[in-house]
Design a protein around this motif. Structure first.
Motif, short mmCIF file in Angstrom:
data_model
loop_
_atom_site.label_atom_id
_atom_site.label_comp_id
_atom_site.label_asym_id
_atom_site.label_seq_id
_atom_site.Cartn_x
_atom_site.Cartn_y
_atom_site.Cartn_z
N PRO A 67 1.14 -1.15 -0.16
CA PRO A 67 -0.24 -0.20 -0.25
C PRO A 67 0.91 1.48 -0.12
O PRO A 67 0.32 2.57 0.06
CB PRO A 67 -0.68 -0.54 1.59
N VAL A 68 2.43 1.00 0.11
CA VAL A 68 2.92 2.33 0.52
C VAL A 68 3.31 2.93 -1.22
O VAL A 68 4.18 2.21 -1.40
CB VAL A 68 3.85 2.23 1.31
N ILE A 69 3.13 4.40 -1.50
CA ILE A 69 3.74 4.53 -2.86
C ILE A 69 4.44 4.75 -2.81
O ILE A 69 5.25 5.53 -1.77
CB ILE A 69 2.28 6.03 -3.18
N SER A 70 6.04 4.76 -3.93
CA SER A 70 6.78 5.18 -3.84
C SER A 70 7.62 6.49 -4.50
O SER A 70 6.03 7.27 -4.48
CB SER A 70 7.87 4.18 -4.87
N ILE A 130 -5.04 -0.35 3.31
CA ILE A 130 -4.12 -1.37 2.22
C ILE A 130 -5.09 -0.80 1.33
O ILE A 130 -4.96 -1.14 -0.18
CB ILE A 130 -4.54 -3.04 2.65
N VAL A 131 -6.40 -0.29 2.18
CA VAL A 131 -7.46 0.08 0.72
C VAL A 131 -7.20 1.32 0.57
O VAL A 131 -7.49 1.65 -0.78
CB VAL A 131 -8.63 -0.15 1.22
N LYS A 132 -7.34 2.43 1.41
CA LYS A 132 -5.98 3.79 1.09
C LYS A 132 -5.19 4.24 -0.13
O LYS A 132 -4.95 4.10 -0.99
CB LYS A 132 -6.28 3.91 1.92
N GLY A 133 -4.36 2.91 0.27
CA GLY A 133 -2.93 2.70 -0.74
C GLY A 133 -3.08 2.13 -2.17
O GLY A 133 -2.49 2.67 -2.53
N TYR A 134 -4.13 1.01 -1.86
CA TYR A 134 -4.46 0.55 -3.33
C TYR A 134 -4.96 1.84 -4.52
O TYR A 134 -4.48 2.28 -5.41
CB TYR A 134 -5.73 -0.17 -3.09
N ILE A 135 -6.05 2.73 -3.71
CA ILE A 135 -6.41 3.84 -3.87
C ILE A 135 -5.53 4.63 -4.35
O ILE A 135 -5.40 5.43 -5.90
CB ILE A 135 -7.39 4.56 -3.12
N GLU A 136 -4.57 5.44 -3.31
CA GLU A 136 -3.27 6.15 -3.82
C GLU A 136 -2.73 5.04 -4.75
O GLU A 136 -1.67 6.52 -6.21
CB GLU A 136 -2.49 6.45 -2.65
N ARG A 137 -2.65 4.33 -5.21
CA ARG A 137 -1.13 3.73 -5.44
C ARG A 137 -1.85 3.45 -7.32
O ARG A 137 -1.57 3.69 -8.49
CB ARG A 137 -0.35 2.02 -5.65
#
Length: 188
Positions: free
Chosen positions: A46-49, A88-95
Protein backbone atom coordinates in the motif's frame (compact mmCIF):
# COMPACT_ATOMS: atom_id res chain seq x y z
CA UNK A 1 -21.22 -7.23 -17.48
CA UNK A 2 -17.72 -7.26 -16.04
CA UNK A 3 -17.46 -6.88 -12.27
CA UNK A 4 -14.23 -6.19 -10.43
CA UNK A 5 -14.32 -6.82 -6.70
CA UNK A 6 -11.62 -5.10 -4.66
CA UNK A 7 -11.73 -6.91 -1.36
CA UNK A 8 -9.82 -6.17 1.83
CA UNK A 9 -9.92 -8.14 5.04
CA UNK A 10 -7.09 -10.21 6.49
CA UNK A 11 -9.29 -13.01 7.92
CA UNK A 12 -10.96 -15.65 5.73
CA UNK A 13 -13.43 -16.26 8.60
CA UNK A 14 -14.63 -12.65 8.59
CA UNK A 15 -18.11 -11.52 7.68
CA UNK A 16 -16.49 -9.40 4.97
CA UNK A 17 -15.26 -12.62 3.37
CA UNK A 18 -18.79 -14.05 3.48
CA UNK A 19 -20.04 -10.85 1.80
CA UNK A 20 -17.42 -11.20 -0.94
CA UNK A 21 -18.24 -14.87 -1.57
CA UNK A 22 -21.97 -14.11 -1.66
CA UNK A 23 -21.46 -11.24 -4.11
CA UNK A 24 -19.35 -13.45 -6.40
CA UNK A 25 -21.96 -16.21 -6.32
CA UNK A 26 -24.86 -13.82 -6.97
CA UNK A 27 -23.07 -12.15 -9.88
CA UNK A 28 -22.00 -15.41 -11.48
CA UNK A 29 -25.51 -16.82 -11.16
CA UNK A 30 -26.71 -13.85 -13.23
CA UNK A 31 -24.09 -14.58 -15.89
CA UNK A 32 -21.69 -11.75 -15.05
CA UNK A 33 -17.93 -12.04 -15.36
CA UNK A 34 -16.22 -11.52 -11.99
CA UNK A 35 -12.61 -10.88 -11.00
CA UNK A 36 -11.68 -10.60 -7.32
CA UNK A 37 -8.61 -8.70 -6.21
CA UNK A 38 -8.06 -9.83 -2.60
CA UNK A 39 -5.58 -7.22 -1.43
CA UNK A 40 -4.37 -9.16 1.61
CA UNK A 41 -4.01 -12.45 -0.28
CA UNK A 42 -2.08 -10.57 -2.98
CA UNK A 43 0.09 -8.97 -0.29
CA UNK A 44 -0.60 -5.69 -2.05
CA UNK A 45 1.99 -3.06 -1.14
CA UNK A 46 0.00 0.00 0.00
CA UNK A 47 2.93 2.39 0.35
CA UNK A 48 3.39 4.69 -2.63
CA UNK A 49 6.97 5.04 -3.78
CA UNK A 50 8.88 8.18 -4.66
CA UNK A 51 8.99 7.16 -8.34
CA UNK A 52 5.20 6.68 -8.36
CA UNK A 53 4.68 10.18 -7.02
CA UNK A 54 6.73 11.40 -9.97
CA UNK A 55 4.49 9.48 -12.38
CA UNK A 56 6.32 6.20 -12.89
CA UNK A 57 4.25 3.09 -12.20
CA UNK A 58 5.28 -0.54 -12.17
CA UNK A 59 3.77 -3.60 -13.81
CA UNK A 60 1.77 -4.40 -10.67
CA UNK A 61 -0.09 -1.09 -10.89
CA UNK A 62 -0.50 -1.33 -14.67
CA UNK A 63 -2.16 -4.73 -14.12
CA UNK A 64 -4.59 -3.27 -11.56
CA UNK A 65 -5.42 -0.43 -13.95
CA UNK A 66 -6.14 -3.00 -16.68
CA UNK A 67 -8.65 -4.65 -14.36
CA UNK A 68 -10.28 -1.26 -13.77
CA UNK A 69 -10.45 -0.61 -17.53
CA UNK A 70 -12.04 -4.05 -18.04
CA UNK A 71 -14.69 -3.54 -15.35
CA UNK A 72 -18.13 -2.07 -15.91
CA UNK A 73 -18.82 -2.18 -12.16
CA UNK A 74 -16.24 -2.00 -9.38
CA UNK A 75 -17.29 -3.34 -5.99
CA UNK A 76 -15.26 -2.39 -2.94
CA UNK A 77 -15.75 -4.60 0.14
CA UNK A 78 -13.92 -3.60 3.31
CA UNK A 79 -14.47 -2.84 7.00
CA UNK A 80 -14.52 0.65 8.45
CA UNK A 81 -11.46 0.96 10.67
CA UNK A 82 -10.65 4.13 12.58
CA UNK A 83 -13.58 5.81 10.84
CA UNK A 84 -12.21 5.21 7.38
CA UNK A 85 -10.68 2.91 4.82
CA UNK A 86 -8.18 0.28 5.95
CA UNK A 87 -4.62 1.33 5.06
CA UNK A 88 -4.38 -1.32 2.34
CA UNK A 89 -7.47 0.07 0.56
CA UNK A 90 -6.25 3.65 0.88
CA UNK A 91 -2.90 2.53 -0.50
CA UNK A 92 -4.62 0.74 -3.39
CA UNK A 93 -6.46 3.93 -4.29
CA UNK A 94 -3.35 6.10 -3.93
CA UNK A 95 -1.24 3.78 -6.09
CA UNK A 96 -3.81 2.65 -8.70
CA UNK A 97 -6.12 5.67 -9.15
CA UNK A 98 -3.26 7.72 -10.57
CA UNK A 99 -3.19 11.13 -12.18
CA UNK A 100 -3.77 10.70 -15.90
CA UNK A 101 -5.54 7.38 -15.37
CA UNK A 102 -8.35 8.11 -12.87
CA UNK A 103 -8.38 11.91 -12.94
CA UNK A 104 -6.58 14.93 -14.38
CA UNK A 105 -6.73 18.70 -14.41
CA UNK A 106 -7.55 20.65 -17.56
CA UNK A 107 -7.19 24.42 -17.33
CA UNK A 108 -7.27 24.13 -13.55
CA UNK A 109 -10.50 22.08 -13.59
CA UNK A 110 -10.53 18.56 -12.19
CA UNK A 111 -11.84 15.84 -14.56
CA UNK A 112 -12.74 12.29 -13.53
CA UNK A 113 -11.47 9.86 -16.15
CA UNK A 114 -13.40 6.75 -15.04
CA UNK A 115 -16.74 8.03 -16.37
CA UNK A 116 -19.12 5.36 -17.60
CA UNK A 117 -18.11 2.97 -14.83
CA UNK A 118 -20.13 2.30 -11.72
CA UNK A 119 -19.07 1.56 -8.15
CA UNK A 120 -20.68 -0.21 -5.23
CA UNK A 121 -19.16 0.16 -1.77
CA UNK A 122 -19.95 -2.37 0.95
CA UNK A 123 -18.68 -1.68 4.45
CA UNK A 124 -18.92 -3.39 7.79
CA UNK A 125 -18.53 -1.45 11.01
CA UNK A 126 -18.33 -2.17 14.70
CA UNK A 127 -20.55 0.72 15.76
CA UNK A 128 -24.22 1.25 15.11
CA UNK A 129 -25.57 3.67 12.51
CA UNK A 130 -26.92 5.79 15.38
CA UNK A 131 -23.46 6.10 16.94
CA UNK A 132 -21.94 7.24 13.64
CA UNK A 133 -24.85 9.63 12.96
CA UNK A 134 -24.66 11.21 16.42
CA UNK A 135 -21.37 12.90 15.62
CA UNK A 136 -21.71 13.23 11.85
CA UNK A 137 -19.28 10.44 11.01
CA UNK A 138 -21.87 8.75 8.79
CA UNK A 139 -21.88 11.79 6.51
CA UNK A 140 -18.09 12.13 6.74
CA UNK A 141 -17.68 8.55 5.49
CA UNK A 142 -19.91 9.26 2.50
CA UNK A 143 -18.15 12.53 1.77
CA UNK A 144 -14.61 11.16 1.90
CA UNK A 145 -15.19 7.94 -0.04
CA UNK A 146 -18.17 8.49 -2.33
CA UNK A 147 -17.48 12.10 -3.26
CA UNK A 148 -13.82 12.58 -2.39
CA UNK A 149 -12.58 9.44 -4.14
CA UNK A 150 -15.08 7.69 -6.38
CA UNK A 151 -17.17 10.54 -7.82
CA UNK A 152 -14.00 12.65 -8.03
CA UNK A 153 -12.65 10.04 -10.46
CA UNK A 154 -15.88 10.03 -12.50
CA UNK A 155 -17.42 6.84 -11.11
CA UNK A 156 -21.16 6.65 -10.56
CA UNK A 157 -21.91 5.40 -7.04
CA UNK A 158 -24.77 2.90 -7.33
CA UNK A 159 -24.90 1.82 -3.69
CA UNK A 160 -23.01 2.38 -0.48
CA UNK A 161 -24.10 -0.18 2.09
CA UNK A 162 -23.08 -0.08 5.75
CA UNK A 163 -23.64 -3.18 7.87
CA UNK A 164 -23.65 -2.00 11.48
CA UNK A 165 -22.54 -3.49 14.78
CA UNK A 166 -21.20 -6.57 12.99
CA UNK A 167 -19.24 -8.07 15.91
CA UNK A 168 -22.41 -8.19 18.04
CA UNK A 169 -24.83 -9.15 15.24
CA UNK A 170 -26.62 -12.49 15.41
CA UNK A 171 -26.80 -15.24 12.79
CA UNK A 172 -30.30 -14.28 11.60
CA UNK A 173 -29.19 -10.69 10.97
CA UNK A 174 -26.10 -11.82 9.08
CA UNK A 175 -28.17 -14.22 6.99
CA UNK A 176 -30.55 -11.38 6.08
CA UNK A 177 -27.60 -9.15 5.16
CA UNK A 178 -26.13 -11.84 2.89
CA UNK A 179 -29.51 -12.23 1.22
CA UNK A 180 -29.49 -8.46 0.63
CA UNK A 181 -25.99 -8.73 -0.92
CA UNK A 182 -27.10 -11.54 -3.24
CA UNK A 183 -30.14 -9.51 -4.36
CA UNK A 184 -27.98 -6.42 -4.90
CA UNK A 185 -25.52 -8.47 -6.96
CA UNK A 186 -28.37 -9.71 -9.10
CA UNK A 187 -29.34 -6.11 -9.94
CA UNK A 188 -25.82 -4.78 -10.53
Amino acid sequence: MNHLIVYAHPRKESFNHAIMETAVQGLQEKGHEVVVRDLYAMEFEPVISNSEILGGIGEDIEQEQEYLKWADVIIFIYPIWWTGLPAIVKGYIERVFTYGFAYRYVNGEQMGLLKGKKVIIINTQGKSHAQYAANGMDQALLLTSDKGIFEYCGLEVLHHEFFESVPSSDEATRTAWLKQIKEMAGKA
